[in-house]
Design an enzyme around this catalytic site. Structure first.
Site, short mmCIF file in Angstrom:
data_model
loop_
_atom_site.label_atom_id
_atom_site.label_comp_id
_atom_site.label_asym_id
_atom_site.label_seq_id
_atom_site.Cartn_x
_atom_site.Cartn_y
_atom_site.Cartn_z
N SER A 221 14.63 41.36 64.97
CA SER A 221 13.37 40.69 64.03
C SER A 221 12.56 39.69 64.91
CB SER A 221 13.91 40.30 62.56
OG SER A 221 14.17 41.09 61.92
N HIS B 282 12.15 34.47 62.47
CA HIS B 282 10.91 35.21 62.54
C HIS B 282 9.70 34.22 63.03
CE1 HIS B 282 12.00 38.21 59.66
NE2 HIS B 282 12.78 38.28 60.42
#
Length: 204
Positions: free
Chosen positions: A130, A181
């Site tokens: 991610s 993220h």
């Protein structure tokens, strides 16, 4: 740009780095599932040693800055990340070229993991691509803001919507690595001007 119409053979030909990342990620996931199914303890321990773990990094296990980018332990996790790589990564490989794309993927992921180490708790543990995927989004964001000649209006709008939704879902989805993220997005944005410095031809 984000609609894949190539045959399997053409996908391998046009996007060899993306294909390699997907193949390695899926292979490692399958090996972990088999190791868990048959209780192969040494192999499971080897995978656990690849998890991003701040305390381990503090003890000198620097490989943990890289290895978690390719590890996924649940089907939903690998499905989402592999699908995201499949959709969003090929265009950047065509824009940057193979070498720069490798730097973009690994670099943004490593930057994210380093920042998570410096700003996160020592007990923080994480896996998954991610952070690198958000790094690719960060490069797209840099293109939208500073290199608009590289992208048309329609794709600019698509990327903007996808990026906004991804950031919102980061805060709404339980057990999401929020720092990973956001730091990945920042890492990609930082790498953008370096990787795109001599890129002048419009690609999409």
């Amino acid at each position: 740009m984000f609609i894949r119409t190539e045959s399997f053979r053409d996908f391998l030909k046009f996007y060899p780095v993306v294909a390699s990342i997907l193949a390695l990620t899926i292979f490692l996931f399958l090996v972990y599932q088999l190791a868990s199914l048959f209780h192969i303890t040494p192999l499971i321990a080897l995978f656990n040693d690849g998890v991003g773990y701040n305390l381990g990094i503090a003890q000198g296990q620097l490989w943990r800055l890289v290895t978690p980018l390719f590890l996924h332990f649940t089907f939903s996790h690998i499905l989402f990340n592999a699908f995201s790589i499949f959709l969003f990564a090929p265009a950047l490989e065509r824009i940057l070229g193979k070498t720069k794309f490798i730097i973009a993927f690994l670099g943004s992921g490593i930057i994210s993991n380093l920042l998570c180490y410096f700003f996160g708790d020592l007990a923080l543990a994480y896996i998954g691509a991610s952070s690198a995927i958000f790094g690719l989004f960060g490069i797209y964001l840099f293109i939208i803001v500073f290199r608009r000649e590289l992208i048309d209006r329609v794709n600019t709008q698509i990327i903007g919507i996808i990026l906004l939704l991804s950031v919102v879902m980061t805060f709404l989805t339980p057990s999401t690595d929020i720092l990973g993220h956001l730091f990945g997005l920042l890492g990609g944005f930082i790498l953008g001007p370096i990787l795109l410095f001599q890129t002048t031809k419009r690609r999409f």
